[in-house]
Write an enzyme that holds these catalytic residues in place. Structure first.
Site, PDB file in Angstrom:
ATOM      1  N   ASP A  39      27.504  17.843  35.532  1.00  0.00           N
ATOM      2  CA  ASP A  39      26.633  17.483  33.987  1.00  0.00           C
ATOM      3  C   ASP A  39      27.222  17.918  33.034  1.00  0.00           C
ATOM      4  OD1 ASP A  39      23.721  17.203  33.158  1.00  0.00           O
ATOM      5  OD2 ASP A  39      24.322  19.145  32.383  1.00  0.00           O
ATOM      6  N   ILE A  40      27.278  17.135  32.087  1.00  0.00           N
ATOM      7  CA  ILE A  40      27.780  17.199  30.729  1.00  0.00           C
ATOM      8  C   ILE A  40      26.796  17.944  29.704  1.00  0.00           C
ATOM      9  CG2 ILE A  40      28.863  16.391  28.712  1.00  0.00           C
ATOM     10  CD1 ILE A  40      30.849  16.342  31.136  1.00  0.00           C
ATOM     11  N   HIS A 121      36.458   5.390  18.811  1.00  0.00           N
ATOM     12  CA  HIS A 121      36.802   5.448  17.518  1.00  0.00           C
ATOM     13  C   HIS A 121      36.268   6.781  16.542  1.00  0.00           C
ATOM     14  CE1 HIS A 121      33.582   3.856  14.771  1.00  0.00           C
ATOM     15  NE2 HIS A 121      33.238   3.317  15.518  1.00  0.00           N
ATOM     16  N   GLU A 167      39.018   2.006  12.934  1.00  0.00           N
ATOM     17  CA  GLU A 167      38.174   1.018  13.980  1.00  0.00           C
ATOM     18  C   GLU A 167      37.373   0.193  12.838  1.00  0.00           C
ATOM     19  OE1 GLU A 167      34.761  -0.647  16.123  1.00  0.00           O
ATOM     20  OE2 GLU A 167      34.925   0.523  14.353  1.00  0.00           O
ATOM     21  N   ASP A 302      26.793  11.901  30.383  1.00  0.00           N
ATOM     22  CA  ASP A 302      27.034  12.232  31.859  1.00  0.00           C
ATOM     23  C   ASP A 302      27.586  10.911  32.267  1.00  0.00           C
ATOM     24  OD1 ASP A 302      26.002  15.006  31.731  1.00  0.00           O
ATOM     25  OD2 ASP A 302      23.807  14.173  32.426  1.00  0.00           O
TER      26      ASP A 302
END
Length: 435
Positions: A39-40, A121, A167, A302
């Protein structure tokens, strides 16, 4: 994202259990595999966004190419990666008379002839801090890279992360990178994943449809969350995947919407406000840390990790066969008559396979009410799912395998759904046949 010319729950906990049919012909549902990625933490991703906001505030309100805010953003990301054990490279280029920078970070190990890249970017437009566009993608990619370090991941493929400059001026940084790669180095790129705007306040959930393996990797993740997705079209050719795609590299990515307007059907799927842009602050001064949907940012962060873990591990088998699908929504009346959604199949020879894959995505608030059948072109019904008064979960998201070898392949196949009990509603979101 370049201007147009044209969790809250862990992923691993949400694999969808398939339902087994009890009526002949015999049909078996295939379960969705659980993700292996960690899990982030949303708080970590948010902390990076706070830093990018502070950098913009201290440097004229933006992080645009050629401005002090952009270089400070690069320095912030680079310091995090250096401390985490990455080999970082600053690639310089010139655009509009100003020096720009791409930041490239390589994780040690993995097959150097099979390189998986993930990027975003890092620059904003000059009119604002660019926290959704594209602090959101940049922060998620950064935190995923840091998660790789924390896990001391040893993937089969070599991992490379990138943060692109300029970008907003026409994909300048990513074009420079791709154009300056030797042909032999380009051939080593197994895939490029792009994340540009993944926290839009009125969010949608859009998946690039460029490479089938990458696309299905993301779709599988969101199916595990019971979050419907749509194919991304607003940003086609407008973000940093485009130079890679033009060079023949498999690409994919995620997007939560920019200036396009959310439809009523999309608001029904995802919540939010119909008739309003996905991001009303797109390319504006109000694109600050207040312009982020935490749920969307959490889920997409995630998903970034899920894709990096999944696609860097050994060989991912591409989908086989030809897919025929229908993504038009069909309402299922409460305790009413059966409804159908049609898929015309053409260009096949002979009969359907003995292992015909039927992918089903039905949104419903009590899936036990539903009876689901596949109807062959001659009208033969193949029971996919029976009703069950004890099955109170939401949604039917599963892949069924049908022995349809007695059926002619070509013709109009139908998914038939009937709600046999009162008080709950839903709709057919999409379905597909894989021959």
């Amino acid at each position: 994202m370049r201007p147009a010319r044209r969790r809250l729950l862990p992923a691993a906990a949400l694999a969808v259990a398939a339902l087994l049919a009890t009526a002949a012909p015999a049909v078996q549902a295939a379960p969705t595999a659980a993700a292996a990625a960690p899990d982030i933490p949303l708080a970590n991703v948010r902390a990076h966004l706070t830093q990018l906001q502070s950098i913009a505030t201290a440097n004229g309100g933006n992080r645009a190419h050629g401005r002090a805010g952009y270089k400070a953003s690069v320095d912030y990301v680079k310091a995090k990666l250096d401390a985490a054990g990455y080999t970082t490279t600053l690639q310089q280029f010139t655009s509009g008379g100003a020096t720009g920078y791409n930041l490239i970070a390589d994780w040690p190990g993995g097959d150097p002839n099979q390189v998986l890249m993930a990027g975003s970017h890092l620059d904003s437009v000059s009119s604002g801090a660019g926290i959704n566009d594209n602090g959101s993608g940049s922060a998620a990619v950064l935190e995923t890279a840091l998660a790789v370090s924390r896990a001391q991941l040893a993937p089969d493929k070599h991992l490379r992360f990138a943060w692109w400059g300029a970008e907003e001026l026409g994909l300048v940084g990513s074009k420079y990178y791709v154009n300056n790669l030797a042909t032999a180095e380009r051939s080593k790129l197994a895939g490029y994943l792009n994340f540009d705007m993944i926290g839009s306040p009125n969010a949608g959930y859009f998946v690039y449809d460029d490479d089938p393996v990458i696309e299905q990797t993301f779709k599988n993740y969101f199916a595990g969350l019971s979050v419907p997705t749509e194919i991304e079209t607003e940003g086609d050719g407008r973000s940093d995947h485009a130079p890679f795609k033009s060079a023949g590299v498999p690409v994919g990515g995620l997007f939560t919407g920019a200036s396009n307007t959310k439809s009523s059907a999309q608001a029904q799927k995802w919540g939010g406000t119909a008739g309003q842009s996905f991001d009303r602050c797109y390319h504006s001064s109000c694109d600050t840390t207040a312009n982020i949907n935490d749920t969307a940012l959490d889920r997409n962060s995630d998903a970034v990790a899920h894709a990096v873990w999944t696609l860097s591990a050994g060989t991912v088998t591409p989908p086989t066969g030809t897919v025929f699908s229908n993504a038009d929504n069909v309402s299922v009346p409460d305790n009413g008559a059966a409804v159908t959604s049609s898929v015309p199949v053409t260009g096949r020879t002979g009969n359907a396979p003995s292992a015909l894959k039927v992918g089903v995505d039905i949104k419903h608030t009590y899936r036990g009410d539903l009876v689901v059948d596949l109807l062959a072109p001659d009208g033969t019904a193949y029971r996919l799912k029976n009703s069950s008064s004890s099955d109170s979960a939401d949604n039917v998201i599963a892949t069924y395998t049908v022995n349809a070898s007695s059926e002619t392949a070509n013709g109009t196949w139908k998914l038939q759904v009937r709600d046999v009990a009162a008080q709950d509603t839903g709709y057919i979101d999409s379905w597909q046949l894989t021959f």
